[in-house]
Design an enzyme around this catalytic site. Structure first.
Site, mmCIF file in Angstrom:
data_model
loop_
_atom_site.group_PDB
_atom_site.id
_atom_site.type_symbol
_atom_site.label_atom_id
_atom_site.label_comp_id
_atom_site.label_asym_id
_atom_site.label_seq_id
_atom_site.Cartn_x
_atom_site.Cartn_y
_atom_site.Cartn_z
ATOM 1 N NE ARG A 184 -8.586 5.195 4.073
ATOM 2 C CZ ARG A 184 -7.284 5.675 3.545
ATOM 3 N NH1 ARG A 184 -7.532 6.717 2.664
ATOM 4 N NH2 ARG A 184 -6.503 5.087 3.855
ATOM 5 C CG HIS B 223 -3.123 -3.332 4.469
ATOM 6 N ND1 HIS B 223 -1.818 -2.819 4.890
ATOM 7 C CD2 HIS B 223 -3.715 -2.215 3.792
ATOM 8 C CE1 HIS B 223 -1.710 -1.593 4.229
ATOM 9 N NE2 HIS B 223 -2.506 -1.270 3.854
ATOM 10 C CB CYS C 267 -0.987 -0.038 1.368
ATOM 11 S SG CYS C 267 -2.332 0.927 1.127
HETATM 12 N N1 GLN Z 1 -2.073 7.032 2.593
HETATM 13 C C1 GLN Z 1 -2.292 5.915 1.316
HETATM 14 C C2 GLN Z 1 -3.597 6.014 0.713
HETATM 15 O O1 GLN Z 1 -4.523 6.160 1.534
HETATM 16 C C3 GLN Z 1 -1.781 4.589 1.923
HETATM 17 C C4 GLN Z 1 -2.692 3.972 2.672
HETATM 18 C C5 GLN Z 1 -2.144 2.502 3.441
HETATM 19 O O2 GLN Z 1 -0.785 2.334 3.331
HETATM 20 N N2 GLN Z 1 -3.086 1.839 3.654
HETATM 21 O O3 GLN Z 1 -3.787 5.392 -0.209
#
Ligand code: GLN
Length: 250
Positions: A132, A201, A98
């Site tokens: 998101r 993740h 990520c």
């Molecule tokens: N900040 C980045 C995003 O929101 C990565 C987030 C993360 O590593 N889970 O895409």
């Protein structure tokens, strides 16, 4: 007969800054799956201000993080980019999750902050989207990204970044459920040489033992210059967790 006296060294990049959603579980999985096979394995934490000895490491791991932590790590990675390119060109294995994945591309453009320059090992770029993406992901691995036949990859995504791949940087999998790189082209993750990025993740490797072994076998090949057969492990628990997500009705 399985080779003896094997060794793998791991550089864990900026674990104090990029380690959300249990990404450290990937390191624990690599360590255990090597120890269970009597493969000696060492893990060095590379923290802010440390200089990487790129000749030393077979695997580089970098986890995910919020935009704020990414800003700190981005400037550190800029100082190490020549070394990390050398490592990638010498077939070292990278696993970037990520936020860490985004920084291996050309840049990450957050919502309301300066563009973060990546180190461009992956020919990819990321822009923050309006939505998101949060939830479970199942994907089908492209054939050259897995071993012992298992085709699926499962994990959990939580990102607003939309990543687009270019040139010789190809996806590692095709989305079955979830969003992956950008929620539109049904790609998940990226691969260039032995550099792997993913939005998964979870952490990723405990529930994807075949992919963990794939990375271990690539790291051994990099170190010893030949394909080395891995002793089979009893993955009953790991595959039960994997299949519980593959078979989950969304
Ligand atoms: N900040 C980045 C995003 O929101 C990565 C987030 C993360 O590593 N889970 O895409």
């Amino acid at each position: 007969m399985f080779a003896k006296n094997l060794k793998i060294t791991i550089a864990h990049l900026y674990p104090k800054l990029l380690n959300i959603y249990g990404d450290r579980g990937n390191i624990i999985t690599l360590v255990n799956r090597c120890k269970w096979r009597n493969i000696e394995i060492t893990v060095d934490s590379i923290d802010t201000g440390d200089t990487i000895d790129e000749k030393k490491y077979d695997i580089y791991f970098i986890g995910g993080g919020q935009d704020q932590q990414q800003i700190q790590v981005a400037s550190e990675l800029q100082k190490q980019q020549e070394k990390l390119h050398n490592a990638a060109n010498s077939k070292a294995v990278f696993l970037a999750i990520c936020g860490g994945y985004q920084l291996l591309g050309h840049y990450y453009q957050p919502h309301d902050a300066e563009r973060l320059n990546g180190i461009g090992i992956l020919d990819a770029y990321t822009v923050a989207g309006k939505k998101r993406f949060i939830g479970n992901v199942t994907a089908e691995l492209l054939p050259h990204n897995t071993i012992n036949g298992l085709k699926t990859l499962v994990g959990f995504e939580n990102h607003s970044g939309l990543t687009y791949l270019q040139g010789n940087t190809k996806p590692i999998a095709t989305i079955i459920t979830g969003n992956g790189n950008n929620g539109t082209d049904r790609t998940e993750g990226a691969r260039y040489k032995n550099v792997f990025g993913t939005y998964l993740h979870g952490s990723l490797l405990p529930k994807n033992p075949h992919f963990a072994d794939f990375l271990i076998s690539l790291a051994l090949e990099k170190r010893y210059g030949e394909e080395i057969e891995l002793q089979k492990l009893n993955d009953e628990l790991e595959l039960a967790a994997h299949n519980s997500l593959v078979n989950k009705k969304y």
